[in-house]
Design a protein around this motif. Structure first.
Motif, PDB file in Angstrom:
ATOM      1  N   HIS A  60       0.625  -1.102  -0.043  1.00  0.00           N
ATOM      2  CA  HIS A  60      -0.156   0.039   0.068  1.00  0.00           C
ATOM      3  C   HIS A  60       1.014   1.474  -0.107  1.00  0.00           C
ATOM      4  O   HIS A  60       2.174   1.191   0.493  1.00  0.00           O
ATOM      5  CB  HIS A  60      -0.873   0.030   1.190  1.00  0.00           C
ATOM      6  CG  HIS A  60      -0.008   0.009   2.530  1.00  0.00           C
ATOM      7  ND1 HIS A  60       0.656  -0.891   3.148  1.00  0.00           N
ATOM      8  CD2 HIS A  60       0.000   1.033   3.413  1.00  0.00           C
ATOM      9  CE1 HIS A  60       1.276  -0.400   4.003  1.00  0.00           C
ATOM     10  NE2 HIS A  60       1.003   0.826   4.587  1.00  0.00           N
TER      11      HIS A  60
ATOM     12  N   ASP B 182       0.619   4.764   2.195  1.00  0.00           N
ATOM     13  CA  ASP B 182      -0.167   5.304   3.237  1.00  0.00           C
ATOM     14  C   ASP B 182      -1.183   6.317   2.963  1.00  0.00           C
ATOM     15  O   ASP B 182      -0.875   7.376   2.079  1.00  0.00           O
ATOM     16  CB  ASP B 182       0.870   6.122   4.294  1.00  0.00           C
ATOM     17  CG  ASP B 182       1.671   4.949   5.037  1.00  0.00           C
ATOM     18  OD1 ASP B 182       1.360   3.721   4.800  1.00  0.00           O
ATOM     19  OD2 ASP B 182       2.536   5.291   5.673  1.00  0.00           O
TER      20      ASP B 182
ATOM     21  N   HIS C 262       4.681  -0.358   0.043  1.00  0.00           N
ATOM     22  CA  HIS C 262       5.349  -0.992   1.145  1.00  0.00           C
ATOM     23  C   HIS C 262       4.339  -1.932   1.675  1.00  0.00           C
ATOM     24  O   HIS C 262       3.268  -1.708   1.802  1.00  0.00           O
ATOM     25  CB  HIS C 262       6.197  -0.028   2.058  1.00  0.00           C
ATOM     26  CG  HIS C 262       5.043   0.850   2.803  1.00  0.00           C
ATOM     27  ND1 HIS C 262       4.523   1.998   2.238  1.00  0.00           N
ATOM     28  CD2 HIS C 262       4.614   0.884   3.991  1.00  0.00           C
ATOM     29  CE1 HIS C 262       3.821   2.545   3.034  1.00  0.00           C
ATOM     30  NE2 HIS C 262       3.799   2.018   4.160  1.00  0.00           N
TER      31      HIS C 262
HETATM   32 FE   LIG Z   1       2.271   1.968   5.593  1.00  0.00          FE
END
Ligand SMILES: [Fe+2]
Ligand SMILES: O=C(O)CCC(=O)C(=O)O
Length: 303
Positions: free
Chosen positions: A149, A151, A263
């Protein structure tokens, strides 16, 4: 694909660390790579060693991390009368000031453009940790950081700001923190932007009036939240998109813009993390921000 760029602590801390090295580090970070500094770590005090006691009651069992939040002005994820609270708070406070120094040295930040926000201590093993308390099953995937994903946070719109996170593996048992790092942000966005719903008229004002966001969400945040959820729910993306695994050993620091570096954290326990924010206008290359990349892709002003 995001690269892991290694800078040994001995070089980072030496007198030869130069203005050119700082400029190179900014280029690498803004280019959505991860900077990895083996050998760099926050010093632990004797009375903080109790944080490694492996006691299941270290966190409150609801949240996955213990968080010190300057905006909310409190520590969460640990009970008020926990015997670990004082140690966790002193460690997090020291980590915060340590990371401010590291960032200034790494990037050269005379204008103090990077603002330190939340600090987290992450004692809980990630492997097999699919769930946290409270939320219903249909939303658990959102908190599953073992899935790739970028953030994006529901209550905390970023608008024109970016998220830079500095991690430190302080595991005393020799265990690495295992990450996956993924491919290009624009490719990720292209998979989903055409398929997501448009915001309702007045949606962001209503969410904020209902206090479901701390301040008003932007169209950029709307897209980032949808990308986050659509990517985590997409099996083909999770399994077949470009990705590499990397094990960050104990006694190491790594950092990246987690709003554009795809990540996932697969395994590990006992890490520290400090979030910094920078406004896109203060970047050397604002055009490399997810805000601008999404504006290019959609042809709209988004924040
Ligand atoms: Fe994250
Ligand atoms: O805990 C970690 O190592 C990374 C989790 C994550 O996705 C994040 O901090 O944004």
């Amino acid at each position: 694909m995001s690269e892991i760029v290694q800078i040994p602590a001995s070089r980072f801390l030496s007198d030869s660390w130069s203005v050119q090295d700082q400029a190179d580090a900014v280029e690498k970070l803004e280019g959505s790579n991860v900077i990895f500094i083996p050998g760099l770590s926050v010093a632990m005090k004797d009375d903080e060693q109790i944080l490694f006691s492996q006691d299941r009651n270290l966190t409150d069992g609801v949240q996955k991390n213990i968080t010190l939040d300057p905006y909310l002005g409190k520590t969460s994820g640990i009970s008020k009368d926990s015997p670990y609270k004082a140690a966790a708070e002193s460690l997090m406070a020291r980590y915060k000031s340590e990371t401010e120094g590291w960032l200034a040295r790494l990037l050269g930040d005379p204008g103090r453009k990077y603002a330190a926000q939340r600090t987290t201590f992450r004692p809980v093993e990630i492997r097999n940790r699919k769930s946290i308390g409270k939320v219903g099953d249909e939303k658990q995937f959102r908190f599953d950081d073992t899935l790739l994903h970028a953030d994006a946070f529901k209550r905390r719109p970023m608008v024109k700001r970016r998220i830079l996170r500095v991690f430190n593996n302080i595991n005393p048992f020799g265990e690495p923190r295992l990450w996956k790092v993924g491919g290009d942000f624009t490719d990720y966005a292209k998979r989903y932007v055409g398929k997501m719903r448009q915001p309702w008229p007045g949606e962001f004002t209503v969410l904020n009036a209902l206090r479901l966001t701390h301040w008003k969400r932007s169209h950029y945040d709307h897209i980032m939240l949808n990308l986050h959820d659509m990517g985590k729910l997409d099996r083909d993306f999770q399994e077949n998109s470009p990705q590499q695994q990397f094990a960050f050993p104990p006694n190491a620091v790594w950092l990246c813009f987690t709003d554009s570096v795809l990540h996932a954290a697969l395994a590990g326990r006992y890490a520290l993390e400090q979030t910094f924010e920078i406004t896109i206008d203060d970047m050397r290359h604002p055009e490399k921000s997810p805000q601008r990349l999404l504006e290019k892709l959609t042809g709209k002003a988004l924040c």
